[in-house]
Motif scaffolding. Structure first.
Motif, PDB file in Angstrom:
ATOM      1  N   HIS A 234       0.868  -1.400   0.100  1.00 36.37           N
ATOM      2  CA  HIS A 234      -0.017   0.010  -0.005  1.00 36.37           C
ATOM      3  C   HIS A 234       0.849   1.232  -0.078  1.00 36.37           C
ATOM      4  N   TYR A 235       2.121   1.496   0.636  1.00 38.10           N
ATOM      5  CA  TYR A 235       2.945   2.513   0.587  1.00 38.10           C
ATOM      6  C   TYR A 235       4.199   2.280  -0.268  1.00 38.10           C
ATOM      7  N   PHE A 236       4.373   1.070  -0.848  1.00 35.58           N
ATOM      8  CA  PHE A 236       5.109   1.089  -2.161  1.00 35.58           C
ATOM      9  C   PHE A 236       6.519   1.063  -1.498  1.00 35.58           C
ATOM     10  N   VAL A 237       6.928   0.837  -0.293  1.00 36.91           N
ATOM     11  CA  VAL A 237       8.220   0.715   0.459  1.00 36.91           C
ATOM     12  C   VAL A 237       8.882  -0.467  -0.272  1.00 36.91           C
ATOM     13  N   PRO A 238      10.156  -0.286  -0.683  1.00 34.24           N
ATOM     14  CA  PRO A 238      10.669  -1.394  -1.492  1.00 34.24           C
ATOM     15  C   PRO A 238      11.304  -2.326  -0.332  1.00 34.24           C
TER      16      PRO A 238
END
Length: 331
Positions: A234-238
């Motif tokens: 949901h937050y696109f944190v790698p």
């Protein structure tokens, strides 16, 4: 190494899951030779220092006027007064302006030119300006975060530190500003997301703070694989930025003295009164049990945004003192 910790809880005052997780973490780090200075939401200009594991239970207060406040354990002193904490009451948001959270996050990403794939990315001035806008929103919850952020920036000038470690969204604005202004690496620790706390969309400002706090951190610590998957999806944190560190626990060696207040068995709910913790399920179970027998009491200990509605619901059931509420408890 010296770490500046930003947290909203620490025992014995605010002892939720976050507080106990911080206690175990700080104690373990001190055992490895790390000096931990941490800032709590208190109204006095003080921070706390831990240099060895024993000090985790009795942190040393660092202040310009040592005779003005007492420690976390309440050391005696004629001129000392207890620290005054302030706490945030979670406020349920109004309906969001976006059809989906994904659309909202994408819009934020484009507007602030967030580059989540880069490690060690600098915090742009546009992000700092946006955080300042958020902190000026004026509602009770955000105003407390603004107050904490201002205090953390002021106290950081008096502390020598190599790394900033921020715990959950309440401290992310302070963490990002410290990274920007003091040129220090930032670790963002995520214990629970707005998806866990809210029903439906959640609070858009909190989502935005979480999104920025996680993507502009140099490293992200998630407390579980579940939480790691949430922030990736949901937050696109790698994924290469995320490390999973499970919360530890410790066992008390001394059994507390028990005092029985009621003759009947007591069933306890202990926690924040928020959808995430499931207090409505507890009351539904209480109703089913009390329909069969009145020889039991149900005790709800804690506070939160659902407290008033839960009390009204419990009252409407007509079971009187068989369902009791204690309100917020310090210990």
């Amino acid at each position: 190494m010296k770490v500046l910790m930003l947290t909203w809880e620490y025992p014995p005052y605010i002892v939720g899951g976050l507080g106990m997780a911080c206690y175990g973490l700080f104690k373990a780090l001190a055992g490895l030779g790390v000096t931990v200075d941490f800032i709590l939401p208190v109204k006095e200009d003080v921070c706390f220092e831990i240099k060895n594991p024993e000090e985790a239970s009795h942190p040393r207060i660092k202040t310009d006027k040592d005779d003005e406040v007492e420690g976390l354990k309440g050391e005696a002193g004629a001129n000392k007064k207890p620290l005054e904490f302030f706490k945030v009451v979670y406020e349920l948001p109004e309906e969001g302006a976006y059809a989906s959270l994904k659309d909202f996050i994408v819009e934020v990403s484009k507007r602030l030119e967030v580059v989540p794939s880069k490690l060690g990315v600098e915090v742009p001035e546009a992000v700092i300006l946006r955080l300042k806008e958020i902190l000026l929103q004026g509602n009770h919850m955000i105003s407390k975060v603004s107050y904490y952020t201002e205090r953390a920036l002021r106290l950081a000038e008096k502390v020598d530190f190599d790394l900033v470690h921020a715990h959950d969204w309440l401290t992310y604005p302070a963490g990002l500003m410290l990274k920007k202004y003091f040129k220090k690496p930032l670790v963002s620790h995520i214990h629970a997301t707005e998806f866990d706390r809210a029903i439906g969309f959640g609070h858009p400002l909190i989502h935005e703070i979480e999104y920025l706090g996680l993507n502009y951190a140099d490293r992200v610590i998630a407390v579980s694989r579940y939480t790691a998957n949430i922030i990736k999806e949901h937050y696109f944190v790698p994924e290469e930025k995320i490390r999973i560190v499970y919360n530890a626990y410790y066992v008390e060696t001394e059994s507390p003295q028990k005092v029985r207040k009621f003759k009947e068995p007591v069933v306890l709910f202990l926690g924040r009164l928020t959808p995430q913790k499931g207090p409505t399920i507890f009351l539904e179970l209480a109703k089913k049990v009390l329909e069969r027998t009145r020889k039991v009491r149900f005790l709800v200990a804690g506070s939160g945004e659902m407290e008033r509605d839960l009390m009204l619901w419990a009252s409407s059931l007509g079971y009187g003192a068989h369902i009791m509420f204690t309100g917020f408890l310090k210990r």
